[in-house]
Structures are given as structure tokens and as C-alpha cells.
Design an enzyme around this catalytic site. Structure first.
Site, mmCIF file in Angstrom:
data_model
loop_
_atom_site.group_PDB
_atom_site.id
_atom_site.type_symbol
_atom_site.label_atom_id
_atom_site.label_comp_id
_atom_site.label_asym_id
_atom_site.label_seq_id
_atom_site.Cartn_x
_atom_site.Cartn_y
_atom_site.Cartn_z
ATOM 1 N N LYS A 13 0.847 -1.193 0.000
ATOM 2 C CA LYS A 13 0.000 0.000 0.000
ATOM 3 C C LYS A 13 0.879 1.238 0.000
ATOM 4 O O LYS A 13 2.060 1.199 0.370
ATOM 5 C CB LYS A 13 -0.933 0.022 1.214
ATOM 6 C CG LYS A 13 -0.244 0.008 2.591
ATOM 7 C CD LYS A 13 0.271 1.342 3.073
ATOM 8 C CE LYS A 13 0.927 1.244 4.450
ATOM 9 N NZ LYS A 13 1.643 2.493 4.828
ATOM 10 N N GLY A 100 7.589 0.927 4.867
ATOM 11 C CA GLY A 100 6.429 1.803 4.957
ATOM 12 C C GLY A 100 5.350 1.492 3.945
ATOM 13 O O GLY A 100 4.438 2.292 3.733
ATOM 14 N N GLY A 102 3.661 -1.543 4.118
ATOM 15 C CA GLY A 102 2.713 -2.460 4.741
ATOM 16 C C GLY A 102 2.963 -3.928 4.521
ATOM 17 O O GLY A 102 2.032 -4.734 4.648
ATOM 18 N N SER A 105 1.958 -6.212 7.583
ATOM 19 C CA SER A 105 0.514 -6.104 7.825
ATOM 20 C C SER A 105 -0.276 -6.772 6.714
ATOM 21 O O SER A 105 -1.288 -7.439 6.957
ATOM 22 C CB SER A 105 0.106 -4.629 7.935
ATOM 23 O OG SER A 105 0.680 -4.020 9.067
ATOM 24 N N SER A 106 0.188 -6.595 5.480
ATOM 25 C CA SER A 106 -0.477 -7.227 4.345
ATOM 26 C C SER A 106 -0.379 -8.745 4.434
ATOM 27 O O SER A 106 -1.356 -9.462 4.183
ATOM 28 C CB SER A 106 0.147 -6.734 3.039
ATOM 29 O OG SER A 106 -0.472 -7.333 1.923
ATOM 30 N N ASP A 138 -2.444 -1.211 10.530
ATOM 31 C CA ASP A 138 -2.724 -1.218 9.092
ATOM 32 C C ASP A 138 -3.399 -2.497 8.612
ATOM 33 O O ASP A 138 -3.863 -2.551 7.466
ATOM 34 C CB ASP A 138 -1.422 -1.039 8.294
ATOM 35 C CG ASP A 138 -0.879 0.373 8.370
ATOM 36 O OD1 ASP A 138 -1.607 1.262 8.855
ATOM 37 O OD2 ASP A 138 0.268 0.589 7.933
#
Length: 288
Positions: A13, A100, A102, A105-106, A138
Site C-alpha cells: 500500500k 512503509g 505495509g 501487515s499485508s 494497518d
């Protein structure tokens, strides 16, 4: 349980803008940001099984299995659903760590979506997002799978449709911990909140950028280079920086000029996550 081996995208992202509006007593920061997916992805190949164990391959250098967000997400889903199934997960890592964009988190969101399907748990996206936020602020954006304007600490999501532009990304040779940026004493924390329409019409800014450029000269250098060619910004807390273009050709032309010692990517903005599309494809196959 579906035992077929399946392959799932885990997209990156961008924060097209990021404003920090204040800080809560618990230390979390209030923010306004615009998330958009890009077609740059890790991939996870997942085979569910009846072992009850979560196994990963290959090992990620410097990351213990129990600290890996992929393992954490699978284990959290097991515990929440009291599921006795297991899974073997193979990781094709493309997204840079500490960038930064993601990546971790992804990965966590992809595991939640995929295992919810493969283990046939039938949990809603809202439930998966509520689990995901325990792993990272996120994660819910990747679970829901639509470009969004986010407020609060990033948990209040409103669907958005920014232009699906082309981007050139550069990953400077530094890894930046989010906590280091958000605890920096000189970080701007008082940008006034504005309505979404006003933010969309204004010049996009990242409030973390000034601090990151001052602390990490390599980020400053790469961002200065990109700014010679197009509007460019930091995404999240970095270290990745990106420039935006209206066409693939414009992006390719600048990408071809990236210095040999820099790591770069070309990507297309996407307002719907490729993870959503993959899930729908697997659901359709199961109906045949």
C-alpha cells in the site's frame, strides 16, 4: 476444510497523504491518511491440513517464527475460532521490510482471509479486521480490501477512489522502525483535521517526511532525486519514497534512470485489492 494448495497475493500500500492531528494518552497518534493498494505483491502459497500446526518456509533472516506476523495471524485465528486445523505457508517475499508499504501487515491480512476461507470458518471481514488490528494498525485496510480514507489511529475507514496512477518507488538502504518516527520529539503532531474533500483537493503531504529526511540522509537523497522528475513523497514512516505519473511510459522512462545502487519498483495504483479478486476466484471454483 479445503485441502487444495492455493496461492494468494499480499499487496503493498501507499499512504498518498498522512497528517498527524494529535496524540492520545495511551501514546497512539490521531491521524488522517489516504491508503491505496499497488500491484506490487508478496505471494503466499498455503496448504491447509489437519495437523493443528502452523509451519512456514522459508525462514526470513532475522525474524523468529513466533515474531513473524504470518505465524501470529494464523495462530490468532486458530485461537479465536477454536479451529483444530493447521496449515503450511510458503512465502515469496518481494516487498522490502521496513519500507512503509505495509508488507508485514499485508501478509497478516492475507493469512486471515485465506485461512478463513480454507478452514471454512465463515467469519466476517469485520471480525477478521478486529483480529487484525491486534497485530497492527494497518491490517484492517488489507482485510477490507478497498482504498480508503482513514482517521482515528487508522481504524476508522471510509472507502475512497483516488486516481489509479503509476508509481516509481525507491527503497533506500535503510530500515525504519515506525516507533522511532512516532516517538521523535520534533515530529509534527498538531496538523488541524480537515474534511476529506478539502484534503483531496489540497497538495498531498506526509507529516513524517521532514523528520525522516533529517534523520536518514539516504531517504533525503532518494526523495530529492525523484522530485526532479515528478511529485514525490514518503509513504508511511518510510523508508520507501514514491513518485507519481499519469502513464506507464512516464513511469518507465524515470525508472530507467534510477541509479544502479538503488532498489526500485514500478507499480500501478489499485483501489480494489488483488486479494479480494483472488478470494472471489477461489469461491467461484468451489461452486463448480
Amino acid at each position: 476444510m479445503i485441502t487444495k494448495t492455493t496461492r494468494w497475493p499480499s499487496p503493498a500500500k501507499l499512504n498518498l497523504f498522512l497528517y498527524i492531528n494529535g496524540q492520545q494518552e495511551n501514546g497512539y497518534h490521531e491521524l488522517q491518511t489516504l491508503f491505496q493498494f499497488i500491484d506490487l505483491c508478496d505471494h503466499l502459497t498455503i496448504t491447509s491440513n489437519q495437523s493443528g500446526q502452523i509451519t512456514l518456509a522459508p525462514d526470513i533472516p532475522g525474524v523468529k517464527t513466533e515474531d513473524n506476523l504470518i505465524w501470529k495471524a494464523a495462530t490468532l485465528l486458530q485461537q479465536h475460532s477454536q479451529c483444530e486445523f493447521g496449515a503450511h505457508i510458503e512465502i515469496e517475499k518481494i516487498l522490502p521490510m521496513g519500507g512503509g508499504i505495509g508488507g508485514g501487515s499485508s501478509n497478516a491480512a492475507t493469512v486471515l482471509i485465506a485461512l478463513n476461507f480454507l478452514w471454512q470458518l465463515n467469519l466476517s471481514n469485520d471480525t477478521l479486521a478486529a483480529l487484525g488490528v491486534k497485530l497492527g494498525a494497518d491490517v484492517p485496510i488489507f482485510v477490507h480490501g478497498f482504498a480508503a480514507f482513514a482517521e482515528g489511529i487508522g481504524e476508522k475507514l471510509q472507502p475512497a477512489t483516488p486516481k489509479e496512477l503509476w508509481y516509481v518507488l525507491i527503497k533506500p538502504e535503510v530500515s525504519i522502525a515506525t516507533v522511532d518516527v512516532f516517538t521523535h520529539p520534533d515530529l509534527v503532531r498538531n496538523t488541524p483535521k480537515q474534511p476529506l474533500n478539502a484534503l483531496l483537493e489540497a497538495t498531498y503531504v506526509n507529516d513524517c517526511e521532514k523528520i525522516v529526511r533529517s534523520v536518514y540522509p539516504e531517504v533525503d537523497y532518494q526523495l530529492s532525486w525523484l522530485l526532479e522528475y515528478a511529485p514525490s513523497r514518503l509513504t508511511g514512516t518510510g523508508a520507501c519514497v514514491f513518485a507519481e505519473f499519469n502513464s506507464e511510459k512516464e513511469a518507465q522512462d524515470v525508472y530507467s534512470l534510477i541509479p544502479d545502487n538503488a532498489t526500485g519498483f514500478i507499480a500501478r495504483g489499485m483501489n480494489t485489492s488483488p486479494l479480494n479478486r483472488t478470494l472471489e476466484e477461489y469461491k467461484s471454483l468451489c461452486k463448480i
